[in-house]
Write a protein that holds these residues in place. Structure first.
Motif, short mmCIF file in Angstrom:
data_model
loop_
_atom_site.label_atom_id
_atom_site.label_comp_id
_atom_site.label_asym_id
_atom_site.label_seq_id
_atom_site.Cartn_x
_atom_site.Cartn_y
_atom_site.Cartn_z
N PRO A 1 9.87 6.71 0.66
CA PRO A 1 9.11 7.60 -0.24
C PRO A 1 8.93 6.96 -1.62
O PRO A 1 9.81 6.22 -2.07
CB PRO A 1 10.00 8.85 -0.33
CG PRO A 1 11.36 8.39 0.03
CD PRO A 1 11.21 7.20 0.92
N ASP B 1 17.31 3.83 5.71
CA ASP B 1 16.95 5.24 5.61
C ASP B 1 17.00 5.76 4.18
O ASP B 1 16.28 6.67 3.81
CB ASP B 1 17.97 6.01 6.48
CG ASP B 1 17.51 7.41 6.75
OD1 ASP B 1 16.30 7.59 6.87
OD2 ASP B 1 18.38 8.32 6.82
N LYS B 2 17.87 5.16 3.36
CA LYS B 2 18.06 5.67 2.00
C LYS B 2 17.21 4.94 0.97
O LYS B 2 17.42 5.13 -0.24
CB LYS B 2 19.54 5.59 1.61
CG LYS B 2 20.39 6.58 2.37
CD LYS B 2 21.73 6.73 1.74
CE LYS B 2 22.49 7.89 2.38
NZ LYS B 2 23.83 8.03 1.89
N ASN C 1 0.78 5.12 0.78
CA ASN C 1 -0.05 6.06 1.55
C ASN C 1 0.24 7.49 1.09
O ASN C 1 1.38 7.95 1.15
CB ASN C 1 0.29 5.94 3.04
CG ASN C 1 0.14 4.52 3.52
OD1 ASN C 1 -0.93 4.09 3.89
ND2 ASN C 1 1.24 3.76 3.46
N MET C 2 -0.80 8.16 0.63
CA MET C 2 -0.62 9.52 0.08
C MET C 2 -0.32 10.53 1.18
O MET C 2 -0.77 10.37 2.32
CB MET C 2 -1.88 9.93 -0.65
CG MET C 2 -2.16 9.12 -1.90
SD MET C 2 -3.46 9.89 -2.85
CE MET C 2 -4.82 9.82 -1.73
N MET D 1 4.13 7.50 0.77
CA MET D 1 5.13 6.72 1.50
C MET D 1 4.60 5.30 1.63
O MET D 1 3.38 5.09 1.68
CB MET D 1 5.31 7.27 2.94
CG MET D 1 5.66 8.70 3.09
SD MET D 1 7.35 9.09 2.65
CE MET D 1 8.28 8.40 3.99
N LEU D 2 5.52 4.37 1.70
CA LEU D 2 5.08 3.01 1.98
C LEU D 2 5.88 2.45 3.16
O LEU D 2 6.95 2.93 3.50
CB LEU D 2 5.16 2.12 0.74
CG LEU D 2 6.47 1.97 -0.01
CD1 LEU D 2 7.33 0.92 0.65
CD2 LEU D 2 6.17 1.56 -1.45
N ASN D 3 5.29 1.43 3.74
CA ASN D 3 5.90 0.80 4.90
C ASN D 3 6.59 -0.47 4.44
O ASN D 3 5.94 -1.46 4.13
CB ASN D 3 4.78 0.49 5.92
CG ASN D 3 5.26 -0.37 7.08
OD1 ASN D 3 6.45 -0.63 7.23
ND2 ASN D 3 4.32 -0.81 7.90
N GLY E 1 8.85 -1.99 8.13
CA GLY E 1 9.08 -1.07 9.23
C GLY E 1 9.84 0.18 8.85
O GLY E 1 10.00 1.09 9.65
N ASN E 2 10.33 0.25 7.62
CA ASN E 2 11.01 1.48 7.17
C ASN E 2 10.05 2.31 6.34
O ASN E 2 9.30 1.76 5.53
CB ASN E 2 12.22 1.13 6.30
CG ASN E 2 13.37 0.62 7.13
OD1 ASN E 2 13.82 1.29 8.05
ND2 ASN E 2 13.81 -0.59 6.86
N LEU E 3 10.12 3.63 6.53
CA LEU E 3 9.30 4.51 5.71
C LEU E 3 10.05 4.77 4.41
O LEU E 3 11.20 5.20 4.43
CB LEU E 3 9.06 5.84 6.43
CG LEU E 3 8.21 5.76 7.70
CD1 LEU E 3 7.95 7.16 8.22
CD2 LEU E 3 6.90 5.07 7.42
N GLN F 1 0.83 -1.22 0.00
CA GLN F 1 0.00 0.00 0.00
C GLN F 1 0.86 1.26 0.00
O GLN F 1 1.78 1.39 0.81
CB GLN F 1 -0.89 -0.01 1.25
CG GLN F 1 -1.87 1.13 1.29
CD GLN F 1 -2.59 1.18 2.63
OE1 GLN F 1 -2.51 0.25 3.42
NE2 GLN F 1 -3.29 2.27 2.88
#
Lengths: 172, 1200
Positions: free
Chosen positions: A76, A103-104, A55-56, A67-69, A72-74, A53
């Protein structure tokens, strides 16, 4: 390699000659977005994401899909088709391609599946196609193979520019 | 081997290549093969240069022969110089960096071999070794008397090992004198720095050559004993009882490399070397004289005279009084020659050179009885302008004889006169012991801070206790730095300790001038400490600071403290710094054991702890859902049970009606016997099963309750874990106090103002990133306060204020905000000047009525300045607008409060990053967002208040109050809203923002929960109003909003679903930009910090090529470049810049260690505007740079 090909590399000035001479096979990922293909080094950690998914986010640039999960990492999600100023298509028919980890990590919408190509088989372009200004800053070379244009892009710099938000100073 | 003198003469006549090749042969003969290679490489390069005729080869080759000669005496440091020489760009030696590195390795290896060979040739005196062993055993006894049994054991182990070595054939493997000297140092420093020295002692004992029969575990136990047995209370008393080992060291030193007729101390030998070096300088000036060229003659004689004066002073300071007197006499002659240039002949020059030759012969053998005759021979010659009278000659000769033995026996360290780059080097030795280094890095910041605090107390009065503390710290630092091998710190603290000892011995406090010098040295020490911890570049004024301290120390040595105090009060330091820290009452910082961990690891820990919280939330959510489902299931079971009961009743009724399903023809009435059939059985079983299921569900419910409790406990635990990890990211504001103080003093010196900086509340701990981001705005405020706020001394006195201005930085924490208040007692805002400037810019109509509050806001406008001129410190077109922009960018606010003539207070209010927050979940159009509860004052549900339109703006009327209203949908510019709530709003949040409360209208609150805030990742920049994002229990990602920031931050103005990239000018780009070009990383970092602290934006390049690439797309306001750099040097860069039309007027400033006129001229020709020779004072550099910038602006205006 044909001598003319070598000359073409010199003309565009896009490839390192020493690499060209010494490297025999250099595998590289190719991902397609709209009319363009983009090259991604195989040294990067990459994965195709399915059924995840997105997420806008409100009030961000329109090339930021959200963004997506990812475990556990966000992460973009950028839409290079928007950057290319091409018509937006139904994302349900597209896949997400994640580059790097932690993170990257960044995800891109891609059409079809990624390809693995030998860099040496790509024909350098004498002249790059007309590209949107935003993209022009980060393209370091262009190639073609079987009619598909492949762009060599400074991906990290491009993502940084895409994620950098600028707003008007007007206050509400 | 040729002396440098004869080589130089030979070079003039012979082919330089042949001379260099001869040097190569000699080197090979002596076993210096690296030096041979270096000479051959140079010979090749010189041959090429001869062909191109590009350079003057004579001085070049002369320098080389000097280096070759020096290599024999001081191979290690000369090896580096040799490499630097070969890397000169003009030599064009076609070698890569790794090839140079290999050559350096070879040179060092030669040096080591030479040293080993020398040691092997020494014949150690077994009797002396025996004495040393006895002394070590005495040390063991002494340690036992002090209850230091670990130290006793260590001494006994060493004594035993040395005795075995002395008795065995391995004796030649051990350098006894060196071992004794090192051991003495380490054990002496053990009493002051037990933790460092304990490790050093163990490291020493582990030396394989000693063959101590102990395993790792035993060594560890001994180290632990050594570390723990010396408690803090015992430290001081133990220091006083430490055995004086100096005679032992000096005795040892006599046995090292001493081939003189009589015993000469190592110190004396160093002095001789130093004086020899200085005579070479005099000689070099004289040799450059061309007799027929008057200008050359005058310059040469003057330079030689200056050098000779320094030589004479140095000789006197070193105890060579007679030599010094002769030097003065020769100098008088030289001045006579200068006055009568016409009569100066080559014979006179020969006379001077001859005398220098005599000095060079005399110095190495000064302790021989007849040596003095060497330097007085020929002084009575009539050719001298002033021949020496016989009586004077005899008197000097007598003095030379009497002092020669005194000098050679000198066991105390005679202080040097001049500071060298090597003396202030904080480079780590190649064989640095990492364990010792780690310990030093932990201790140093604490000690340097203590030293600085003591110095600050002394500057503002202070007492003997401060001197004692400073002396103790200097002593400790000296010991630690010596143990680790950091010369810069060891040398500086050594001289500081001497000065402080003099103060303590004479029971006097340092005067103002000395205190100022000491505080500058304290700053320098702190800088060195920070540089070692890699948090800042090494100080570039360290040499000047050491020179100043040396001057003081020498003056005190000669004249005593009282006389020195009244002399020469430097006028440039007038500021005072006062940290309001109650250090007297504060117990000393107890050093706990620490581990250095990479930042990434802490970040990973933080991320993982956040993950745990999210997973816990997800588990909690699942449990909650399960409980809900179980509750529903229980209801179903109840129903089933009820239905079962009803069914049973129905069956019974049917039985009574006589329509039995079974037991037909039994002859008994239904009342006489119950008759059951399958239906009965099935219904009973069903009822029982329903009861069982209910029981099971109740049990399950209990289990779920237990699980809920476990998850609650786990949540508390992971939250605690995250807080602990968060603590590791916190730093005390006090860590930047020294930087603020330095910048403050620097600004004071540049503006010539007297002021005092007080820091309050600096012990507050805040997030390291926030603190770093605050440094820039704080530096701006500090400079503005001094430059614009504080008046000149005369002005202040005329207004009845104290002559010292006061600037106070106050730090406070309020909820989730950090408050920084900068208060000064200066002139405050000049409202008339602001009005005039606003009128001039057309922002205000002349005579327009406007309040002072509104006038204040003008100074927050971009590029607004009420000043009509710029200054060196804050007049760079940078004003409060930049500070405000930086603070707003961090999501903070800036407020001003000013009293005309009474001072100004600026308050910065910056939010601290959150890791968790309580949040309200809501929908904005198609988006789900979480609103952090910070700054939400009250939640109002629909119907409690009324939204009305007043003056075209919505306001919320609630309980007689009216609040301006804003809709979240508008704040976020979401315009495809499909509201599921037809009313005007479903809920309103009363949000406190600055001084007013705003009602933010939202659709509905769908949930509220504790959320973990995560960063949006490396590539996503700051989005106004976003704190971050969170992952909810169902795995969806939701942005977390800070409503108050959203209310005040600049946001998108385009009415579109998505944000358009609208270019705004970044605040930092308003600053003047400096391009720094230097191949040295430390120099780049040093300049970067200096310039950034001074309010510039800095771009960095490693060489000319990189600078040219930057210049292609950036437009710096000034270029600051080094001269010698790889690929493209500074001169080539300057020439390249000047070829471009747009950079014709770009100021170029060059900083280099090259001091010759030739380099200067080359730079000027290439287009360099200003040429600085190192070392450069920071203030001078900043002032000159600002002058250049101002000049460039004026020129541009003129052209326009």
């Amino acid at each position: 390699m044909h001598p003319d090909d070598f000359k073409a590399f010199q003309d565009t000035g896009t490839a390192d000659q020493s690499d060209l001479i010494t490297t025999k096979v250099e595998a590289i990922f190719g991902i397609r977005t709209g009319s363009m293909g983009f090259l991604v080094p195989t040294t990067s950690y990459c994965e195709v994401l399915d059924k995840i998914q997105v997420n806008m986010l409100p009030n961000v640039h329109h090339w930021v899909s959200g963004m997506l999960n990812l475990r556990g990492n966000l992460v973009p999600v950028f839409d290079l088709r928007v950057v290319l100023e091409e018509a937006v298509v139904d994302n349900k028919k597209r896949r997400l391609f994640a580059i790097d980890r932690g993170d990257k990590a960044v995800a891109l919408w891609i059409d079809g599946l990624p390809e693995i190509t030998d860099r040496a088989s790509l024909q350098p372009l004498q002249k790059l196609p007309v590209l949107p200004e935003l993209l022009q800053h980060f393209v370091i070379g262009g190639y073609q193979l079987n009619g598909q244009v492949w762009l060599d892009v400074k991906l990290s710099d491009l993502f940084k520019a895409l994620g950098h938000h600028q707003y008007s100073m007007e206050e509400v | 081997m040729n002396t440098p003198q004869t080589v130089t003469e030979t070079i003039i006549d012979c082919d330089p290549v042949i001379v260099i090749e001869q040097l190569a042969d000699q080197s090979a003969h002596q076993g210096y093969y690296g030096l041979q290679d270096a000479s051959l490489i140079l010979a090749e390069a010189v041959r090429e240069l001869q062909l191109s005729q590009e350079a003057d080869l004579v001085p070049m080759v002369s320098d080389w022969s000097d280096l070759v000669a020096r290599f024999q005496f001081d191979p290690r440091s000369t090896a580096k110089e040799i490499l630097r020489y070969l890397r000169r760009p003009e030599l064009k030696i076609p070698m890569e960096d790794d090839e140079f590195d290999m050559l350096e390795q070879q040179l060092i290896s030669d040096a080591n071999d030479a040293c080993n060979a020398k040691n092997a040739n020494d014949d150690p005196d077994r009797h002396l070794i025996g004495q040393h062993i006895v002394i070590i055993e005495q040390l063991a006894d002494q340690a036992a008397d002090e209850n230091l049994y670990g130290l006793q054991d260590a001494n006994l182990l060493l004594a035993e090992a040395l005795r075995s070595a002395a008795e065995s054939s391995t004796i030649t493997d051990i350098d006894f004198p060196v071992i004794f000297a090192e051991w003495a140092e380490i054990t002496a420093s053990y009493r002051t720095t037990p933790s460092i020295s304990a490790a050093a002692i163990i490291n020493f004992l582990r030396y394989p050559g000693l063959k101590i029969p102990m395993d790792d575990e035993e060594f560890s136990m001994l180290q632990e004993q050594l570390t723990t047995e010396l408690s803090a209370d015992e430290l001081i008393s133990a220091r006083d009882h430490s055995l004086d080992l100096e005679p032992l060291i000096s005795q040892d030193s006599q046995t090292i490399g001493n081939d003189l007729p009589g015993p000469v101390s190592r110190v004396a030998l160093e002095l001789v070397d130093l004086l020899l070096l200085q005579t070479e300088q005099v000689r070099s000036h004289l040799q450059h004289i061309v007799i027929d060229d008057k200008e050359s003659l005058l310059t040469g004689l003057q330079q030689a005279s200056d050098a000779l004066e320094r030589f004479a002073n140095a000789a006197k300071t070193a105890g060579f009084e007679g030599l010094g007197q002769i030097g003065v006499h020769i100098n008088v002659n030289m001045q006579r020659f200068t006055e009568h240039l016409d009569s100066f002949t080559s014979a006179h020059l020969e006379l001077l050179l001859e005398w220098l030759g005599q000095v060079q012969e005399y110095l190495p053998v000064f302790n021989e009885s007849s040596a003095g005759q060497l330097i007085v021979a020929g002084l009575t010659d009539e050719q001298w302008a002033l021949p020496l009278a016989f009586e004077e000659l005899a008197a000097i000769l007598l003095q030379i004889r009497s002092e020669s033995s005194a000098i050679s026996d000198h066991s105390e360290v005679v202080r040097v006169t001049f500071a060298t780059d090597d003396d202030v080097s904080i480079a780590l030795p190649e064989d640095v012991n990492q364990e010792l280094l780690e310990l030093l890095l932990q201790e140093m910041p604490v000690y340097t801070r203590q030293f600085s605090e003591a110095m600050q107390h002394l500057q503002s009065g202070g007492n003997a206790k401060d001197v004692e503390v400073a002396q103790r710290v200097a002593h400790t630092l000296k010991g630690s730095a010596n143990t680790v091998g950091i010369k810069g710190i060891a040398v500086l603290t050594h001289h500081l300790e001497d000065i402080l000892s003099a103060c303590a011995n004479e029971q006097k406090l340092p005067g103002r001038a000395l205190a100022n010098s000491l505080i500058t040295a304290a700053d320098c020490l702190e800088n060195m400490s920070e540089a070692l911890c890699a948090s800042s570049p090494p100080p570039n004024d360290a040499k000047n600071v050491l020179q100043d301290i040396l001057d003081w120390a020498n003056r005190i040595d000669q004249e005593g403290l009282a006389d020195s105090q009244d002399k020469e009060i430097p006028a440039d330091i007038q500021s005072g710094v006062n940290n309001k820290v109650e250090t007297d009452d504060k117990p000393e910082t107890v050093q706990s054991s620490m581990v250095r961990v990479p930042t990434e690891q802490i970040e990973s820990l933080f991320r993982l702890s956040g993950e745990s919280i999210i997973l816990n939330s997800q588990a909690q959510e699942t449990v909650r859902l399960m409980k809900n489902q179980l509750r529903t299931m229980q209801l179903q079971f109840e129903l089933l049970h009820q239905l079962g009961a009803e069914l049973e009743q129905l069956i019974d009724l049917k039985d009574f009606s006589g329509r039995t399903l079974g037991a037909v023809g039994s002859g008994l009435d239904a009342l006489e016997m119950d008759q059951y059939n399958e239906l009965h059985t099935a219904s009973r079983r069903m009822a029982e099963a329903a009861i069982d299921a209910r029981e099971i569900s109740l049990d399950l419910n209990k289990e779920l309750e237990k699980m809920h409790e476990v998850l609650d406990a786990q949540q508390r635990s992971v939250i605690d874990a995250q807080e602990v990890v968060m603590q590791t990211r916190l730093v005390s504001i006090a860590t930047i106090a020294p930087r603020l103080q330095r910048s403050f003093r620097q600004t004071c010196r540049m503006t010539g103002k007297h002021s005092e900086l007080t820091l309050m509340g600096e012990n507050i701990m805040i997030d390291g990133d926030t603190l770093n981001a605050l440094i820039d705005p704080m530096m701006h405020l500090l400079r503005n306060a001094i430059d614009h706020g504080i008046e000149s001394e005369e002005e202040r006195l005329a207004q009845g204020k104290s002559n010292n201005g006061k600037v106070v930085f106050e730090f406070d924490r309020e909820g989730n905000y950090i408050l920084v208040r900068c208060r000064d007692d200066g002139r405050g805002l000049d409202y008339a000047a602001i009005r005039a400037a606003a009128e001039k810019k057309g922002m205000l109509q002349p005579g327009q009525d406007i309040s002072e509050d509104e006038l204040k806001r003008y100074i927050l406008q971009p590029n607004f300045s009420s000043r009509s001129f710029s200054t060196h410190t804050s007049g760079r077109g940078v004003g409060m607008d930049v500070v405000r922009a930086q603070i707003v960018n961090m999501g903070g606010t800036l407020t001003l409060d000013s009293v005309q003539g009474g001072g100004m207070t600026i308050e910065l209010r910056v939010p601290l990053p959150l890791s968790m927050t309580y949040a309200l979940l809501t929908h904005v159009g198609a988006y789900q967002v979480a609103i952090a509860n910070k700054s939400i004052h009250q939640i109002i549900h629909s119907g409690e208040g009324q939204v009305v339109v007043q003056d075209d703006k919505e306001v919320l009327l609630l309980e007689g109050n009216s609040y301006p209203a804003a809709r979240l949908i508008n704040l976020l510019h979401v315009d495809d809203h499909r509201s599921r709530y037809p009313g005007p709003y479903a809920a309103a949040l009363l949000v406190k923002n600055d001084d007013q409360t705003t009602a933010v209208l939202i659709d509905a609150i769908t949930d509220s929960q504790e959320v973990v805030i995560k960063s949006l990742g490396y590539y996503m920049g700051k989005i106004p109003g976003y704190i971050g994002a969170t992952i909810l229990g169902d795995g969806t990602v939701t942005p977390v909003l800070d409503i108050s920031e959203l209310l005040r931050a600049p946001i998108r103005a385009v009415a579109h679903v998505y944000a358009e990239p609208l270019a705004i000018v970044e605040s930092v780009s308003l600053l003047p930009t400096i391009l720094v070009v230097d191949d040295s990383l430390s120099q780049r970092r040093s300049l970067e910090q200096l310039l950034m602290d001074a309010g510039y934006r800095v771009l960095l390049a490693r060489d000319g090529i990189e600078a040219a690439e930057i210049l292609a797309h950036a437009n710096p306001d000034i270029v600051l470049t080094d001269l010698e750099m790889p690929r493209m040097n500074g001169i080539e860069l300057a020439a390249h810049i000047r070829t471009q039309q747009k950079y014709k007027r770009l100021p170029i400033l060059m900083i280099t260690s090259r001091t010759t006129q030739k380099h200067r001229q080359m730079a000027e020709t290439a287009g360099v505007d200003l040429y600085f020779s190192k070392p450069v004072r920071d203030e001078e550099l900043l002032m000159k740079m600002q002058d250049l910038l101002n000049l460039a602006v004026i020129k541009t205006c003129e052209v326009a």
